[in-house]
Design an enzyme around this catalytic site. Structure first.
Site, mmCIF file in Angstrom:
data_model
loop_
_atom_site.group_PDB
_atom_site.id
_atom_site.type_symbol
_atom_site.label_atom_id
_atom_site.label_comp_id
_atom_site.label_asym_id
_atom_site.label_seq_id
_atom_site.Cartn_x
_atom_site.Cartn_y
_atom_site.Cartn_z
ATOM 1 N N ASP A 127 -15.183 0.841 -4.166
ATOM 2 C CA ASP A 127 -16.540 1.274 -3.990
ATOM 3 C C ASP A 127 -17.376 0.372 -2.955
ATOM 4 O OD1 ASP A 127 -17.698 -1.360 -5.083
ATOM 5 O OD2 ASP A 127 -16.253 -0.701 -6.855
ATOM 6 N N GLU B 133 15.705 3.153 12.375
ATOM 7 C CA GLU B 133 14.518 3.104 11.660
ATOM 8 C C GLU B 133 13.729 1.874 12.036
ATOM 9 O OE1 GLU B 133 15.449 4.973 7.267
ATOM 10 O OE2 GLU B 133 16.484 3.288 8.000
#
Ligand code: DGJ
Length: 735
Positions: free
Chosen positions: A536, A616
């Site tokens: 928030d 990777e």
């Protein structure tokens, strides 16, 4: 000037770049709302009012028989219970005799340069004089000296108005506030729809949009935190409002506790939007001479669709809410050990992770849950903020030195607000909890909640955390909160103050964070509450980034980050590449896709890098390089939602355009494999139609097109095979 006052007509007008907000001191001194919408200069909107005698809508006594004046019908700036207004009241003032009434009338106003801070609460601030201007309007109860002071701070450039109010008890008796919301927004008419952001743990901020019907729609949390389940942010929009066109209004509450956001359509089709602290369980005792300050709510208006509204919030929160050294700086690219090791680690494992990560270009190691006390699972140890030296021999200073030697920073996890029953802290202070005497209480994740409404608890936590942060040069804190509040009762408050506990708890969290931020200004704080359970605008004042969700699955994250983007800046979204199959969903997605999604935020990795193959690892090196090169565009640019990835969409596509417009990044993830698939066309936005841009995708020859062609004809994407492939296109202005 952003604030215009016409004393003759009793009008107060607030102007932002593209919006106008007008109110007036109406008949009998009532502060009425007149207009909020597209910018219109020099008008008196009082002509919109329609005085009429409506059945069953009462008239205040001082109207002396004027049956056309009823607060049940008129648009108001702040509604109060007991005035004959049966719509949602913002204020419920209860007097010692049990009566619930307050009827505010205009008393005075004051124009204030700049933007005042709010005591103990998060609030917008200005960076340079003139960026904001504030209007304070004072109203007084008709029959007592209870005062209501309404604050409006206008941030002209970002089309936003910060609203809050304080109630001042100038009477000589106690008044109890059973509700005191932050703002009220009355619309005289309108077929509006409301967008709210709902969810659950690991599935936060899904978008829901529905027309308002007669009655009320309430988005709320009563959990003591803003919650995964609903978010203290909502958008009211006209029916056809889309990303690029249409009217919409945002309401964003700078508050991290229980909240309510209610949209009501009344008997005449008028709309009332209110937002504030949730009234369930809330009762604030206001003694004579005391004031109660509400949290701030930030209103934004856009007449150009949702995209502009989001961009306003993004810019405003990046520049006028987030604070600290990292406010607008790229945050260190981190490796977090949580999904790599969970509780099972020691300094050797951490050093291994750090070594591999450093070689790939990662800049910080974050040691997550489990480094302290007796913490080998989530059933014990919380509260004991001393290093477990059987896991980390040599403690944090030694680990920090080794990590620093690798050229990396070190960060650490805390969950300050909680305690395990199996902990020394609990054994020493069993009375420092939220608990109701005589009731066994509720455990959640096997932990209990500390009573942060008490200053001594906040002080003890400050000492414990600052002790750790001082013992080694730690540069980051992940601040977690893994359960919601129950048993909301404090041993430190009197029976008639127990309704204050939940709000005082939030104030305690804020005050602890504030003290730590000023003691450790170089430390970057990341908020977290089991992922995005306290995502928030209140937390963003203290923690400029928040772990967006415990769900790290790239495809689910696309949806979570899509919903989050409506009200919160990309720079605030903590986002990591995790392992495959994903630990939350079991889904496999390509590494490239995981990185494309994760780098739309404050970027990091959260997996055991030693399990990756050389190919990777090379990819990760490239990803880090790519993020570094594009981070200004991603974190400081404008954000565009090019598709809505929900409800079975074929593509998710989103875009960033740098502040100077010279660079853009378009990210695309194919959500559904299709056989015999057609080409896809993506239309970027926010480019200069008259400039030419070089478009470059990995392993594809670059091409040059005008901004106009790109935006109107689009970019062709050949369909890709396989599950969830991703494409990243970098656009650079060349002429
Ligand atoms: C919940 C957080 O969201 C996770 O990332 C992790 O930090 C765990 N808590 C640790 O307990």
């Amino acid at each position: 000037m952003a604030i215009q006052i016409d004393e003759k007509k009793n009008l107060f007008t607030l102007h932002t770049k593209h919006s106008t907000y007008q109110m007036m001191v109406g008949p009998y001194g009532v502060l009425l709302h007149l207009y909020y919408g597209a910018k219109t200069e020099g008008e008196d909107f009082s002509y919109l009012l329609h005085p009429a005698d409506h059945g069953f809508s009462g008239n205040p006594h001082d109207t002396k028989g004027d049956r056309t004046f009823s607060l049940d019908v008129l648009p108001q700036e702040y509604s109060s219970l007991g005035t004959g207004d049966y719509r949602t009241p913002c204020l419920r003032a209860v007097w010692p005799n049990g009566a619930c009434a307050a009827d505010f009338r205009f008393e005075s106003y004051e124009r204030i340069a700049g933007k005042p801070a709010l005591p103990g609460l998060p609030a917008l601030y200005e960076n340079k004089p003139g960026e904001a201007e504030t209007l304070k309007i004072v109203c007084k109860d008709r029959v007592s000296s209870l005062r209501l002071c309404l604050l409006y701070s206008v941030f002209e450039e970002t089309d936003s108005i910060a609203r809050s109010c304080f109630i001042q008890n100038d009477t000589d008796s106690i008044v109890y506030l059973d509700a005191a919301y932050s703002c009220c927004l009355d619309f005289l008419q309108g077929d509006y729809e409301l967008m709210n952001f709902y969810g659950r743990h690991t599935g936060e901020r899904s978008v829901e949009r529905a027309p308002l019907r007669h009655g009320k729609f309430v988005a709320e949390s009563t959990r003591g935190a803003s919650s995964h389940q609903q978010n203290p942010f909502g958008i009211l929009c006209a029916p056809h409002t889309g990303e690029e066109a249409g009217e919409c209004y945002g309401v964003s509450l700078l508050y991290s506790g229980s909240f309510l956001l209610s949209a009501e359509k009344d008997q005449f089709g008028q709309i009332r939007l209110v937002a504030g602290i949730h009234p369930d369980g809330f009762r604030w005792r206001l003694k004579p001479g005391e004031t109660f300050q509400t949290p701030e709510a930030v209103l934004c208006y856009s007449g150009q669709g949702l995209e502009k509204l989001s961009q306003c919030y993004h810019r405003l929160y990046r520049k006028n809410l987030c604070r600290g050294e990292y406010r607008e700086k790229r945050r260190p690219i981190l490796i977090n050990n949580w999904e790599a090791t969970y509780f099972d680690f020691d300094e050797k494992k951490l050093e291994e992770i750090a070594k591999t990560a450093a070689a790939l270009g990662v800049e910080m190691l974050v040691v997550d849950d489990g480094w302290f006390g007796k913490r080998d699972s989530d059933t014990s140890g919380l509260g004991d903020w001393t290093v477990n030296t059987s896991k980390l021999h040599g403690g944090l200073p030694a680990l920090c030195a080794r990590v620093n030697d690798l050229g990396m920073k070190l960060g650490i996890w805390f969950e300050p607000e909680m305690v395990s029953e199996d902990s020394d802290f609990y054994r020493t202070h069993p009375d420092w909890l939220l608990h109701i005497p005589g009731r066994p209480g509720i455990r959640s994740r096997d932990q209990l909640v500390l009573d942060l409404s008490r200053e001594e608890v906040v002080h003890a936590l400050f000492k414990a955390i600052s002790g750790i942060l001082s013992c080694a040069p730690l540069e980051y804190v992940k601040w977690d909160m893994n359960r919601h509040l129950t048993d909301v009762w404090s041993a430190a408050l009197s029976p008639d103050q127990q309704g204050e506990v939940a709000h005082r708890y939030v104030l305690g969290v804020y005050s602890l964070l504030e003290r730590l931020l000023s003691a450790f200004p170089h430390v970057l704080f990341e908020g977290c509450a089991g992922g995005g359970g306290r995502f928030d605008a209140g937390m963003l004042y203290y923690t400029p980034q928040i772990w967006c969700s415990d769900n790290t699955d790239a495809i689910d994250r696309i949806l979570i980050q899509y919903g989050t983007s409506f009200g919160y800046p990309i720079s605030s979204v903590g986002s990591h590449v995790s392992a495959c199959p994903n630990h939350q969903t079991g889904r496999c997605t390509p590494l490239k896709t995981r990185a494309t999604v994760a780098m739309s935020g404050a970027f990091g990795y959260e997996l055991d890098l030693s399990k990756l193959d050389e190919e990777e690892k090379k990819q990760i090196q490239k990803q880090i390089q790519f993020y570094r090169e594009n981070s200004n565009t991603i974190l400081g640019g404008d954000y565009y939602r090019l598709t809505n990835p929900e409800n079975g969409a074929a593509l998710a596509a989103w875009q960033f355009v740098s502040e100077d417009g010279a660079q853009s990044l378009v990210n695309v993830v194919f959500l559904r494999p299709q056989s015999n698939a057609p080409a896809q066309y993506i239309k970027p936005r926010g480019l200069d139609p008259f400039s030419r841009y070089c478009v470059k995708a990995e392993q594809e020859p670059p091409f040059v097109l005008s901004g106009s062609a790109l935006m109107h004809a689009g970019i062709k994407l050949a369909p890709l095979m396989g599950e969830y492939p991703a494409v990243q296109l970098v656009l650079k202005r060349v002429e």
